[in-house]
Write a protein that holds these residues in place. Structure first.
Motif: not given
Length: 434
Positions: A238-247, A401-403
């Protein structure tokens, strides 16, 4: 000054007052032209010497380049002018005279090295292509904020002066805090985790981080801007999905709203928004693919980090943004959760651009006893982080999450050679001023 007209808005038939910087003066004898530049663009000022007051002509043509002036006059159509119009002046006011000798040429006709540019950043940003970088950076951050809000996230601001480092170690800048030792924060990691346990559930932050790493490379800074995300009741997928969405949102916002800036950088034809799903490659597969390229002098083995050369070899092989997943537990921080069925594999991931790493993230360890074990395994004292660890005794949900490095995102998005080009006033081992 509030009544001035921007250069780009000057319309034939109007009498206007424009104000800005003297970009260039061309004296052709009986006629001369002054190019005035403001934030919207440039406008040509025409001086017909025989038909104008001598003092007016003298004022307009004797002023040094980059001086700030205001000009009042009539706007006329002139197809040969750079913007199709020109201003015939009735009045020229010199607001702020510039020195005749400039430390760099804002017109860009004479190149300056990066060090000189950074020493004189105010002048450097008067160049269209440099200003364009920061217009794009601002749009990127705006697009990212909007995308986070669409994901149901709350924006937070966490402390930058802390009692302990996020990950311990020596990569900390100490400061004196009312007689006590404190540090500049390496990351909002621990605080954003506490927030997802507070009931906010999904949070993001865009703010500075500080790392006392003795790097001196084109891709490292000691003060950087981190774009951080943390969400409860999700895992690394799910965190990777959000990351891809943001980029993707960052690229999309720039493509939609920064055509002029992209054109100034010569990127308007080639700038592309990533549309394909980012590949998710396991660490084991990444090692195998790097070794298969034959680009490294020595083979990589399980437990090795990916060197700069390895990242480039893998990036060339993949050819797009991609995730590296399932890193060995031993080389990821204590707060990264291990896989339940294999404790040698972590849920940690990195997002890579073909040129370099952009993101580090993963699912977090939310179980108090396992978290304490992680501290001890990495040689950290759990007691020093009690403000953080004790909250895991009061009901901490699974979270991930991520940074993301903002400067690295801009650098890779625009193909910049040095990360310092994406920062107004960089801080590295040598540079503390301006």
């Amino acid at each position: 000054m509030d009544t001035r007209t921007h250069a780009a808005a000057a319309t034939p038939g109007e009498t206007v007052r424009v104000a800005g910087w003297v970009h260039e003066i061309r004296d052709l004898g009986g006629i001369a032209f002054l190019i005035l530049r403001d934030g919207s663009g440039k406008i040509q000022i025409k001086f017909e010497k025989e038909e104008m007051d001598d003092d007016l002509v003298e004022t307009g043509l004797s002023v040094h380049r980059e001086s700030v002036i205001a000009v009042t006059g009539d706007v006329e159509t002139e197809e040969r002018a750079p913007t199709g119009v020109e201003l015939v002046p009735d009045e020229v006011e010199v607001i702020a005279e510039a020195d005749p000798e400039l430390p760099l040429d804002p017109s860009g006709k004479v190149e300056a090295d990066l060090s000189t540019r950074l020493d004189n950043r105010t002048l450097d940003l008067r160049k269209d292509e440099v200003k364009a970088i920061f217009e794009i950076r601002a749009e990127m951050l705006q697009s990212v904020r909007e995308a986070f809000r669409s994901l149901g996230c709350t924006e937070i601001n966490t402390p930058k002066i802390v009692a302990t480092g996020t990950e311990g170690g020596t990569e900390l800048f100490p400061v004196t805090y009312f007689g006590r030792e404190a540090f500049m924060n390496q990351s909002p990691q621990l605080f954003k985790q506490l927030m997802v346990g507070s009931g906010l559930e999904r949070v993001f932050e865009i703010g500075p981080i500080f790392r006392a790493e003795e790097h001196n490379t084109p891709r490292h800074l000691n003060e950087a801007t981190s774009i951080d995300f943390e969400a409860a009741f999700t895992d690394e997928q799910g965190a990777m999905d959000a990351c891809e969405n943001i980029v993707r949102a960052a690229y999309g916002g720039v493509a939609e709203n920064c055509q002029g800036a992209l054109e100034a950088l010569g990127l308007d034809e080639e700038f592309e928004v990533p549309t394909e799903r980012f590949p998710r490659i396991t660490y084991e597969e990444a090692i195998e693919r790097v070794n298969a390229t034959g680009e490294l002098d020595e083979q990589l083995f399980w437990g090795d980090d990916l060197s700069t050369e390895a990242e480039r070899a893998l990036g060339d092989d993949v050819g797009s943004h991609y995730f590296v997943t399932e890193w060995p537990s031993e080389i990821k921080p204590f707060y990264i959760k291990d896989h339940d069925d294999d404790e040698e594999l972590s849920t940690g991931f990195d997002l890579m651009h073909p040129r370099l790493e952009l993101v580090s993230g993963g699912q977090r360890e939310h179980r108090h006893d396992r978290l304490i074990e992680g501290f001890e395994q990495q040689g950290l004292e759990p007691e020093a982080f009690e403000y953080y660890t004790k909250m895991f005794r009061y009901g901490m949900p699974p979270h991930a999450g991520w940074g993301l490095g903002a400067e690295r995102l801009v650098m890779t998005m625009l193909g910049l050679d040095n990360i310092r080009e994406a920062v107004l006033f960089p801080r590295d081992r040598q540079r503390l001023s301006p």
